[in-house]
Design an enzyme around this catalytic site. Structure first.
Site, PDB file in Angstrom:
ATOM      1  CD  GLU A  69      -0.419 -37.382 -49.021  1.00  0.00           C
ATOM      2  OE1 GLU A  69      -1.412 -38.133 -48.967  1.00  0.00           O
ATOM      3  OE2 GLU A  69       0.687 -37.698 -48.558  1.00  0.00           O
ATOM      4  CG  HIS A 121      -0.153 -32.474 -45.922  1.00  0.00           C
ATOM      5  ND1 HIS A 121       0.043 -32.901 -44.625  1.00  0.00           N
ATOM      6  CD2 HIS A 121       0.840 -33.046 -46.652  1.00  0.00           C
ATOM      7  CE1 HIS A 121       1.100 -33.702 -44.588  1.00  0.00           C
ATOM      8  NE2 HIS A 121       1.599 -33.799 -45.805  1.00  0.00           N
ATOM      9  CG  HIS A 157       6.008 -32.165 -44.317  1.00  0.00           C
ATOM     10  ND1 HIS A 157       6.844 -32.611 -45.309  1.00  0.00           N
ATOM     11  CD2 HIS A 157       4.805 -32.791 -44.537  1.00  0.00           C
ATOM     12  CE1 HIS A 157       6.185 -33.464 -46.104  1.00  0.00           C
ATOM     13  NE2 HIS A 157       4.950 -33.576 -45.652  1.00  0.00           N
ATOM     14  CD  GLU A 179      -3.291 -16.854 -30.733  1.00  0.00           C
ATOM     15  OE1 GLU A 179      -2.269 -16.337 -30.278  1.00  0.00           O
ATOM     16  OE2 GLU A 179      -3.752 -16.623 -31.838  1.00  0.00           O
ATOM     17  CG  HIS A 220       3.578 -37.200 -43.049  1.00  0.00           C
ATOM     18  ND1 HIS A 220       3.344 -38.124 -44.025  1.00  0.00           N
ATOM     19  CD2 HIS A 220       3.592 -36.003 -43.693  1.00  0.00           C
ATOM     20  CE1 HIS A 220       3.255 -37.531 -45.212  1.00  0.00           C
ATOM     21  NE2 HIS A 220       3.397 -36.233 -45.021  1.00  0.00           N
TER      22      HIS A 220
HETATM   23  O1  2HA Z   1       3.462 -34.184 -51.429  1.00  0.00           O
HETATM   24  O2  2HA Z   1       3.726 -33.959 -48.340  1.00  0.00           O
HETATM   25  O3  2HA Z   1       2.514 -36.218 -47.843  1.00  0.00           O
HETATM   26  C1  2HA Z   1       4.407 -34.501 -50.488  1.00  0.00           C
HETATM   27  C2  2HA Z   1       3.776 -34.781 -49.205  1.00  0.00           C
HETATM   28  C3  2HA Z   1       3.207 -36.115 -49.021  1.00  0.00           C
HETATM   29 ZN    ZN Z   2       3.386 -34.729 -46.374  1.00  0.00          ZN
END
Ligand code: 2HA
Ligand code: ZN
Length: 270
Positions: free
Chosen positions: A115, A138, A140, A168, A209
């Site tokens: 990413e 990033h 999940h 908050e 995602h």
């Molecule tokens: O690297 O999260 O979006 C794995 C991920 C891809």
């Molecule tokens: Zn991801």
């Protein structure tokens, strides 16, 4: 002092371990990039000693000369404590903007996160808004992903629901949460869509995602995602308990914003 003992590394390992423990980074899910200062890096590393060159598929010229700690492609956050120099790497963006010099880590020929386009494009977008921005995370985050299936994805509606779920929230992310369409991850296209949203928001939801968050430190960025994810978790319970019977009203949300000196995103509150 070695790279492994440096504060930026120990903070990174702690952050990644916490994210794993919270269930946001199964398998190789999630990635972090952390803009390092030349001074803090020079104290633990010869910044002219290049281990190898890594080509990149987009133009990062606007980050030329900058140093980043990055997570490795395919690496498991679960294993960070045993394997920091394989999961993490330190790179310098070359003047041409088309390759990276690896200075440390990413052992066993590991590549930087898949990413990277979104991360670097987001750094560029956020640095234009705030020269102190240093971190892109990033992950999940479970309840935010779940909400992306059941809740309207219009940014104003999504933001309003999160603001209502914990007092908050409006103080922590008054600019709201941006949402992009579903796009194949790892592409320049998703990077461009995300970075465009980053001009106005530090949180960008990737439906079905995960989430992107940005900030001036690892703690601040982690806290930003944690707050949105907590609100999404509360929303999940509220729905499971049969839905809202009462809520924080728009006028109360306005009072909150006023009390904490933040400007809520236009178009969310009536
Ligand atoms: O690297 O999260 O979006 C794995 C991920 C891809
Ligand atoms: Zn991801």
């Amino acid at each position: 002092m070695s790279v492994l003992q440096a504060k930026f590394t120990t903070e990174m390992v702690e952050t990644i371990s916490n994210m794993y423990r919270l269930g946001w980074n199964e398998r190789n899910g999630g990635n972090i990039t952390y803009l390092l200062e030349k001074k803090e890096l020079s104290e633990v590393l010869d910044i002219n000693q290049v281990q190898r060159e890594i080509p990149i598929s987009f133009d990062a010229k606007r980050l030329a000369g900058k140093f980043f700690m990055v997570t490795g492609s395919g690496k498991y956050f679960k294993n960070i404590k045993d394997n920091p120099s394989e999961v993490l790497g330190i790179v310098k963006v070359c003047d041409c903007g088309k390759k990276l010099n690896l200075l440390w880590g990413l052992e066993k020929n590991t590549k930087p996160t898949s990413e990277l386009p979104t991360h670097f494009m987001s750094h560029i977008a956020r640095l234009e808004q705030d020269p102190n921005n240093r971190v892109v995370i990033h992950c999940h985050a479970t309840h935010l992903i779940a909400m992306s299936f059941t809740h309207c994805l219009k940014e104003e509606n999504f933001t309003k629901t999160l603001w209502e779920m914990c007092t908050e929230c409006i103080v922590v992310f008054p600019e709201g949460v941006a949402v992009i369409p579903w796009i194949v991850p790892g592409t320049n296209e998703i990077g461009e869509a995300t970075a465009k949203k980053m001009a106005a928001c530090r949180l960008v939801l990737w439906p079905h995602h995960g989430i992107y968050g940005t900030g001036c430190s690892l703690d601040e960025t982690f806290g930003l995602i944690e707050t949105a994810e907590k609100a999404a978790q509360v929303y999940t319970y509220v729905c499971a308990q049969g839905g809202k019977k009462q809520t924080i009203t728009d006028s109360e949300l306005k009072d909150l914003a006023k009390a904490f000196g933040v400007t809520p995103r236009v178009g969310v509150l009536k």
